[in-house]
Design a protein around this motif. Structure first.
Motif, short mmCIF file in Angstrom:
data_model
loop_
_atom_site.label_atom_id
_atom_site.label_comp_id
_atom_site.label_asym_id
_atom_site.label_seq_id
_atom_site.Cartn_x
_atom_site.Cartn_y
_atom_site.Cartn_z
N PRO A 109 11.44 -0.23 -3.66
CA PRO A 109 11.10 -0.54 -4.96
C PRO A 109 9.75 -0.17 -4.97
O PRO A 109 8.77 -0.14 -4.34
N PHE A 110 9.48 0.32 -6.30
CA PHE A 110 8.01 0.62 -6.83
C PHE A 110 8.00 0.61 -8.41
O PHE A 110 8.97 0.68 -8.95
N GLU A 111 6.80 0.48 -8.67
CA GLU A 111 6.54 0.37 -10.30
C GLU A 111 6.04 1.80 -10.65
O GLU A 111 4.81 2.12 -10.23
N ALA A 112 6.57 2.61 -11.51
CA ALA A 112 6.11 4.08 -11.94
C ALA A 112 5.00 3.83 -12.74
O ALA A 112 4.88 2.84 -13.62
N ARG A 113 4.10 4.51 -12.47
CA ARG A 113 2.79 4.91 -13.17
C ARG A 113 2.49 6.27 -13.43
O ARG A 113 2.72 7.09 -12.57
N ASP A 114 1.83 6.58 -14.36
CA ASP A 114 1.69 8.08 -14.71
C ASP A 114 0.65 8.24 -16.02
O ASP A 114 0.68 8.97 -16.68
N ASP A 115 -0.62 7.59 -15.72
CA ASP A 115 -1.73 7.55 -16.88
C ASP A 115 -2.71 8.50 -15.95
O ASP A 115 -3.26 9.62 -16.61
N PHE A 160 2.45 8.25 -6.45
CA PHE A 160 2.05 7.13 -5.40
C PHE A 160 3.21 5.98 -5.70
O PHE A 160 2.94 5.51 -6.94
N HIS A 161 3.88 5.53 -4.78
CA HIS A 161 4.61 4.28 -4.90
C HIS A 161 3.70 2.93 -4.71
O HIS A 161 3.46 2.62 -3.58
N GLN A 162 3.65 2.18 -5.75
CA GLN A 162 2.65 1.09 -5.78
C GLN A 162 3.47 -0.07 -6.42
O GLN A 162 4.46 0.04 -7.06
N GLY A 163 2.79 -1.24 -6.48
CA GLY A 163 3.23 -2.40 -7.13
C GLY A 163 4.32 -3.28 -6.27
O GLY A 163 4.46 -3.22 -5.15
N SER A 164 5.22 -4.12 -7.25
CA SER A 164 6.17 -5.13 -6.67
C SER A 164 7.04 -4.28 -5.66
O SER A 164 7.58 -2.99 -5.94
N LEU A 165 7.52 -5.00 -4.60
CA LEU A 165 8.47 -4.77 -3.65
C LEU A 165 9.67 -5.34 -3.66
O LEU A 165 10.97 -5.19 -3.22
N ASP A 166 10.05 -5.93 -5.19
CA ASP A 166 11.26 -6.41 -5.44
C ASP A 166 12.21 -5.60 -6.01
O ASP A 166 11.68 -4.74 -6.99
N PHE A 167 13.34 -5.33 -5.67
CA PHE A 167 14.41 -4.66 -6.46
C PHE A 167 14.78 -5.31 -7.71
O PHE A 167 14.36 -6.65 -7.88
N PRO A 168 15.04 -4.43 -8.77
CA PRO A 168 15.24 -5.17 -10.25
C PRO A 168 16.63 -5.75 -10.22
O PRO A 168 17.29 -5.63 -9.60
N TRP A 188 0.82 -1.14 0.06
CA TRP A 188 -0.01 -0.12 -0.21
C TRP A 188 0.85 1.40 0.04
O TRP A 188 1.92 1.26 0.59
N ALA A 189 0.43 2.30 -0.84
CA ALA A 189 1.42 3.44 -0.99
C ALA A 189 1.25 4.55 0.15
O ALA A 189 2.06 5.41 0.18
N ARG A 190 0.07 4.22 0.92
CA ARG A 190 -0.11 5.36 1.97
C ARG A 190 0.62 5.25 3.29
O ARG A 190 0.27 5.79 4.15
N GLU A 228 -3.24 -1.93 -3.77
CA GLU A 228 -3.48 -0.71 -4.88
C GLU A 228 -4.09 0.25 -4.09
O GLU A 228 -5.11 0.00 -3.02
N ASP A 229 -4.03 1.54 -4.46
CA ASP A 229 -4.66 2.52 -3.54
C ASP A 229 -6.02 2.96 -4.12
O ASP A 229 -6.09 3.13 -5.37
#
Length: 612
Positions: A494-500, A507-515, A194-196, A246-247
């Motif tokens: 880590p987070f998955e960048a989103r911008d739609d 908001f930092h969302q998505g997987s917690l795995d480092f690349p 969760w991003a919050r 997901e937020d």
């Protein structure tokens, strides 16, 4: 011009807010709040009452003056929204330095004096004393004293420190005219994705409750008065169990999941805050899925629309009599530039804006967050779909807070005092110490080797994401790991960048795995010199791949480069303990029920932290 300060026949000084030359009961500072509210309520037009029920974004001009045109996010010129729409509650975003912020606030209050009854403005803010910048949830400190995120305060587990922070923040807020805090966030951080989470106090309901009460004492005091900042506890009845993390700002994050059956724990912080007199409560956007409370299935609509939750649970069962403020933009879509964010009308997307508004009022809310569509509410009143008594009930609660805060008697601030108070040296010193102390040591030494921290002597240091000034306090900077005695790398979880959608990029969302590429590069670095890694834990991260080769691993929750260097160099002792579990893998996260505090078998458990 009105109002002016006058002297009544009994010698009482009062502000003549309606300009009639008489000290009316609502203008009398010696009367009790209930009497003043009832007198004023009987004088207000329907439009003035309706205006009280909207709480939207306002932007300040960079020059310390009000903005008389729409801003980047705010939709109206200041005079139009204050005098034309009768709004008197505003959530301020970016502010200039303290003097300019105070000047803007006084100019805003001067405009409000021109309204028919001179109702003062209440200025609110999201948190603005830490590091993270997200125009939907929080602002970086800038001129204010800078502290760790709430997660960092939770890592120190010190209610007295939290109360000290809140008291300092209260003084700085009041200095520039901010009299309402859209916090504390007492959600439980039970879904690792969760991003919050940064503004929460972590996963444990007992700790969250204890620190939430200390926070409230620092901001409001023992009761709401002219020295208080009114708090809004959020997000009722707990916003943490977001499905898949997901937020709920976004359509794909609208569902809250209670598969673990732990609804009661998410509720736990709210009754004590209500008993302690919290001024406001904000329901979350989330839509509960499959939730049953007391044997009663809860309708699957967003909490702000949910009569079972707001009226049945909050008002009737918990006995809450204060202000219920919805989260932002439940009625209308928000268009900013070429981006849009749909109204968070989860479960009632099919309703029209006016039908959504009617539904929110029926649920039990007093105020619409992020909206200024007063014409819709006036239309509902004119059509008889919302009664005048219903409007009066909410207006009465909202006016009572303004009177208790002393805004009717003096809403203005001293620009000189603001410039001295905001960012005062002792405030900054206290915040800096908390930043350093909240650092949490997770590993110190690898594969049986000696401890790496604290660093001693004058080592040659290769560093990434650490300022030259901070490195210089520890040793001499070099350009290559191969030339270094030690490498220091700061990473963000880590987070998955989103911008739609609008706000989504914040908001930092998505997987917690480092690349995997980052892990390989760090491993190669560790092969040529000892490696110290700090991970900024705005949410948990999967740190498992780092453990075999990182000589020292720490987590931070809002710590400047200089404060981190003071910890790494042994000048300030780290005292942090994890406010949440850190997972072993993403598979563990995916298997975890979103509403359950704790992961069962974490890599590092809640409360873990080494000493140096």
């Amino acid at each position: 011009m009105k109002p002016v300060t006058r002297i009544a026949s009994d010698g009482t000084a009062y502000r003549d807010l309606n300009g009639n030359g008489v000290m009316d009961p609502f203008e009398n500072p010696h009367l009790d709040v209930a009497s003043r509210v009832e007198d004023l309520l009987g004088r207000l037009s329907p439009a003035e009452k309706v205006g009280l029920m909207f709480h939207t974004v306002i932007e300040a001009g960079e020059d310390g003056h009000v903005l008389e045109h729409p801003g980047r996010i705010s939709k109206s010129a200041t005079t139009d929204v204050v005098l034309g729409k009768h709004l008197t509650h505003f959530n301020v975003h970016a502010l200039g330095d303290a003097r300019l912020a105070a000047r803007w606030h006084n100019e805003l209050q001067t405009i409000a004096e021109r309204s028919p009854h001179g109702i003062p403005v209440t200025v609110s803010t999201d948190p603005r004393h830490a590091f993270l910048e997200n125009v939907g949830t929080s602002f970086a400190a800038n001129g204010f004293s800078q502290w760790p995120e709430s997660l960092g305060l939770a890592a120190l587990r010190d209610p007295a420190l939290v109360e000290q922070f809140a008291d300092i923040a209260r003084q700085e807020y009041i200095a520039v005219g901010i009299r309402a805090a859209l916090h504390p966030t007492v959600d439980l951080a039970t879904e690792p994705r969760w991003a919050r989470q940064p503004q929460t106090f972590g996963q444990d309901p007992t700790l969250v409750t204890e620190l939430g009460l200390a926070y409230l004492r620092g901001f409001q005091g023992r009761e709401l008065d002219a020295e208080s900042v009114a708090c809004t506890a959020k997000h009722f009845p707990g916003g943490g169990p977001q499905k898949d993390g997901e937020d709920a700002h976004f359509p794909y994050g609208r569902e809250q999941s209670y598969e673990g059956g732990r609804f009661a724990e998410h509720m736990e912080p709210f009754p004590p805050l209500i008993d302690a007199g919290v001024a406001g409560v904000m329901p979350y956007y989330g839509m509960p899925i499959g939730l049953t409370v007391g044997g009663e299935p809860i309708e699957e609509v967003g909490f702000g629309y949910n009569e079972q939750i707001v009226t049945g649970l909050l008002r009737e069962k918990l006995g809450y009599e204060g202000v219920v403020l919805t989260d932002w933009e439940l009625v209308n879509d928000n268009h900013v530039g070429d981006q849009v964010l749909p109204a968070r009308a989860w479960g009632v997307e099919h309703l029209t804006p006016i039908e959504r508004m009617e539904r929110i009022l029926r649920a039990g809310a007093d105020q619409f967050g992020g909206e200024e569509c007063v014409e819709l509410l006036l239309e509902l009143v004119d059509a008889g779909r919302v009664t005048q008594d219903r409007i009066d009930a909410s207006a009465r609660r909202l006016l009572a807070v303004k009177f208790r805060l002393g805004l009717f008697d003096n809403p203005f601030v001293d620009e000189d005092a603001a410039s001295v108070t905001v960012g005062r040296e002792d405030f900054r010193t206290a915040g800096y110490a908390a930043q350093a102390r909240s650092v949490t040591v997770l590993q110190n030494g690898v594969a049986g080797s000696a401890a790496t921290l604290p660093l001693t002597g004058t080592p040659r240091i290769y560093a990434e994401n650490l300022s030259d000034e901070a490195v210089a306090t520890l040793g001499d900077r070099v350009a290559r790991p191969a030339d270094a005695d030690v490498a220091i790398v700061r990473l963000t979880a880590p987070f998955e960048a989103r911008d739609d959608l609008f706000l989504e990029a914040w908001f930092h969302q998505g997987s917690l795995d480092f690349p995997p590429g980052l892990i390989s590069r760090l491993q190669a670095m560790a092969a040529v010199c000892p490696l110290v890694v700090d991970v900024v834990l705005d949410r948990p991260a999967v740190l498992t791949p780092l453990l075999p080769f990182v000589s020292a691993l720490v987590g931070s929750f809002g710590t400047s480069d200089d404060a981190l260097a003071d910890v790494l160099g042994g000048r300030i002792a780290p005292e942090g303990r994890l406010p949440f579990d850190l997972p072993r893998s993403m598979e563990q996260v995916r298997r975890h029920h979103a509403d359950v505090p704790g992961l069962g078998d974490p890599l590092f458990p809640f409360g873990f932290g080494l000493t140096l």
